[in-house]
Design an enzyme around this catalytic site. Structure first.
Site, short mmCIF file in Angstrom:
data_model
loop_
_atom_site.label_atom_id
_atom_site.label_comp_id
_atom_site.label_asym_id
_atom_site.label_seq_id
_atom_site.Cartn_x
_atom_site.Cartn_y
_atom_site.Cartn_z
N PHE A 301 1.24 -0.66 0.20
CA PHE A 301 -0.10 -0.37 0.33
C PHE A 301 0.90 1.25 -0.42
CE2 PHE A 301 -4.36 -1.93 1.46
CZ PHE A 301 -3.84 -3.22 1.62
N ASP A 302 1.35 1.79 -0.96
CA ASP A 302 2.48 2.59 -0.75
C ASP A 302 2.22 3.81 -0.70
OD1 ASP A 302 2.36 0.74 -3.46
OD2 ASP A 302 5.13 1.56 -3.17
N TYR A 306 3.65 3.18 3.38
CA TYR A 306 4.87 4.65 3.19
C TYR A 306 4.70 6.09 2.74
CZ TYR A 306 6.50 -0.59 1.47
OH TYR A 306 7.23 -1.73 1.46
N GLY A 309 4.57 10.70 -1.26
CA GLY A 309 4.76 12.34 -1.00
C GLY A 309 6.03 12.13 -0.28
N TYR A 386 9.79 0.18 -8.30
CA TYR A 386 9.52 0.66 -8.69
C TYR A 386 9.24 2.42 -8.08
CZ TYR A 386 6.05 -1.97 -11.07
OH TYR A 386 5.07 -2.97 -12.26
N ASP A 587 -23.57 17.37 -0.13
CA ASP A 587 -21.32 17.55 -0.64
C ASP A 587 -21.10 15.91 -0.01
OD1 ASP A 587 -19.09 18.45 -0.35
OD2 ASP A 587 -19.65 19.70 1.75
NI NI Z 1 3.84 -3.71 -12.39
#
Ligand code: NI
Length: 647
Positions: A301-302, A306, A309, A386, A587
């Protein structure tokens, strides 16, 4: 162009959505450090602007300052705290312990984890057993540990560390996985808890060289291509506000989400008309499809594990970006509480985008053509092997799109000579890349001409073969259905019915009396192939459906919840929708997941060519006609001489 600090104040009072300045970040660190409840070992996990409530920002006028506050995540002796620090009073205004959560893994922990693993006798012994003497050439990446219900140390801050053997700096580093062995590391104590060894797999014989010197002669026939804007770009930047061709938005950046765009609007007939209040990447997950012992728990779960930013690149003119570039610098706080300037993180520039519109009167041969230009704002992040680029593109016809560029190195495994992988592709000798998927969830807070919006799902249907209405069997038409409540607001894609989602303001109509709207047009999308009962799917429930709508609540920002690292799941979108709030004429927030399906190819090795995925937002009845009719004809002599002068 000179870099702009995104937190650079405008003339007069700074806008309430201006990111915290370096001085403000230093103040926050000082305020926390001098509070008795925190000591010298406090880890400054997150320090970022606490955005004021939406209604206050919308009502804000420059003569009335709003409270400047920082949102902080602090880690003290394995306990996690959230704090709101007031820069106006110089004190912690609010503090709450968050028991049982693990904030995202920090870059500092990457570095320390590698050192801890490389010093571990059991890991060194595993490498020696494989005949690897020079263990200093090994590289070790911590991967998020996930949550599988069988954890031996569920309360520790964990990572699963994988090892590769690097040839030299000219080598991508990931070409020779030391397969079959990984370490479970306690990141808080930097202690190797266990080394798991599933048996030796021979090292692949080849490295992944990728520098110009190491790949052989470079092609000699590429002539220079220069982008020249002799009068400068057509955009203007004041503080963190950008104006271009009717569009305006504010630029923000957080350690977790990276680029955040606020208050996106389009000026039409002298009126600044809101489109989106806030837009940002909300979560990512990359599930792998290989059941083998090394890969079955890979699903990064980037964003939440991690922080894209934190991992953003400093960009280079002429390499990452071409033409007249406005860079934005970003200030962030390190784990130790130092304010760190990250130069040239956000890139803003214009690009030629081909043909905008064209018509030739075939009788008179009169031709009118307009070239399209787009405004591009982007950043790139490197998450271990990546690399991801995140691009927001704005066009002169009122449309915008989001493009993700996927590149970098595949996550790979080793195979004995002669073996073919069942769950991956051989990309080099004895080296295979497991099949995987990349899901990117974007949180879009729409504000189509105002806060009260309704979302419609639109399909196209064939008319019934009824002789009274469809005697020629050719009839078909679009059908729109309002998404009225959160109970029915997790939606599937349906490209064969041309499904889109239309965000409408029912109270504002165009010249034809139609309610104004923007539609979300899906791009690449795919279902997850992990089983519904897989632990991953409990944690990444948001990938089960590509489109979700929720009622606006500023506490609901992340598709998999606030703390997904080691979280068992159930948080995020399913929890938000469990409120069963009504969604009509109110909203709303829409959440869209881009799904990229990656069956690796040999061409993806050693560094994969950029693959693009994304989605678009297009005006539908937002304008009374083509808003780009007033784009002037091309000014270039060459294009005029071709007989299509536009005059
Ligand atoms: Ni890939």
């Amino acid at each position: 162009m000179a870099n702009v600090d995104i937190a650079e104040p405008e003339t007069g009072l700074s806008h309430p959505l201006t990111p915290l300045t370096a001085a403000e970040l230093e103040d926050v660190v000082r305020i926390v450090s001098t509070d008795d409840r925190f000591d010298d070992d406090t880890i400054f996990h997150t320090v970022t602007l606490k955005e004021p409530p939406k209604e206050d920002v919308i009502a804000w006028r420059s003569e009335r300052p709003l409270a400047r506050e920082a949102f902080c995540v602090l880690m003290v002796q394995a306990r996690t705290w959230e704090a709101v620090v007031s820069l106006d009073t110089g004190a912690i205004r609010w503090l709450e312990e968050k028991p049982g959560v693990q904030p995202a893994i920090l870059l500092e922990e990457f570095v320390n984890c590698e050192q801890a693993v490389k010093a571990d006798p059991q890991w060194r012994a595993a490498l020696h057993e494989r005949g690897i003497e020079d263990v200093d050439r090994a590289i070790v990446d911590p991967w998020s540990a996930g949550c599988y219900g069988d954890e031996r140390w569920p309360d520790r801050r964990l990572a699963r560390a994988y090892t590769w053997l690097r040839g030299s700096d000219a080598d991508v580093g990931y070409g020779r996985p030391v397969d079959g062995v990984h370490a479970i590391v306690d990141l808080e104590r930097m202690e190797v808890l266990r080394v798991e060894d599933y048996g030796e797999v021979p090292l692949p014989p080849l490295t992944g060289y990728y520098t110009p010197d190491s790949v052989g002669p470079v092609r000699p026939d590429l002539k220079p291509l220069e982008i020249v804007q002799p009068e400068g770009p057509s955009f203007s930047v004041e503080g963190n506000r950008v104006d271009w061709q009717g569009w305006a938005f504010r630029v923000g950046f957080t350690p977790r989400e990276g680029l955040v765009l606020h208050q996106i609007s389009y000026r039409d007939k002298g009126r600044e008309r809101p489109v989106l209040y806030r837009a940002a990447l909300s979560e990512m997950v990359v599930p792998y499809g290989d059941p083998g012992p090394v890969h079955n728990r890979k699903n990064a779960f980037d964003v939440g594990e991690y922080g894209v930013g934190r991992l953003a690149n400093s960009l280079t003119l002429g390499c990452d970006c071409l033409g007249t570039i406005q860079y934005f610098d970003v200030d962030q706080v390190t784990a130790a509480g130092e304010v760190m300037r990250m130069p040239r993180v956000i890139c803003l520039h214009e690009e030629d985008a081909g043909t905008l519109w064209k018509h030739t009167d075939w009788r008179s041969e009169h031709c009118e053509v307009r070239r399209s230009r787009r405004l591009v704002i982007s950043f790139f992040a490197t998450v271990g092997n990546y690399d991801y680029g995140f691009y927001w593109n704005f066009y002169q016809d009122g449309s915008m799109d989001t493009e993700i560029k996927l590149t970098g190195c595949l996550s790979v495994g080793a195979l004995p000579p002669g073996e073919q992988p069942q769950y991956g592709t051989l990309v080099s000798e004895q080296l295979y890349a497991p099949i995987h998927q990349h899901f990117f969830n974007f949180r879009l807070d729409p504000m189509i001409d105002g806060r009260a919006n309704t979302v419609y799902e639109q399909d196209t249907v064939a008319e019934a073969p009824d002789p009274s209405v469809n005697p020629h069997l050719n009839a078909y038409y679009p059908v729109s259905r309002a998404i009225r409540n959160e109970r029915e607001a997790a939606r599937d894609a349906d490209p064969l019915r041309a499904r889109t989602w239309q965000i409408t303001n029912p109270s504002v109509t165009n010249a034809m009396g139609q309610p104004v709207s923007y539609k979300l047009v899906p791009g690449e999308t795919v279902q997850p192939f992990a089983h519904d009962n897989a632990p991953l799917m409990q944690r990444a429930a948001f990938i089960g459906k590509p489109f979700w709508v929720t009622a606006h609540d500023e506490r609901e920002q992340f598709a998999a919840g606030d703390y997904i690292n080691q979280h068992p799941g159930g948080d995020g979108l399913p929890a938000y929708q469990a409120h069963e709030r009504d969604l009509e004429d109110t909203d709303v927030v829409v959440w869209y997941t881009v799904g990229h399906h990656h069956i690796p190819r040999p061409e993806d090795w050693p560094v994969m060519p950029v693959l693009k995925a994304g989605f678009a937002l297009r005006p539908v009845g937002f304008f009374d006609g083509n808003p780009a009719m007033d784009v002037p004809p091309p000014g270039s002599k060459q294009s005029c001489e071709a007989g299509c002068s536009g005059s």
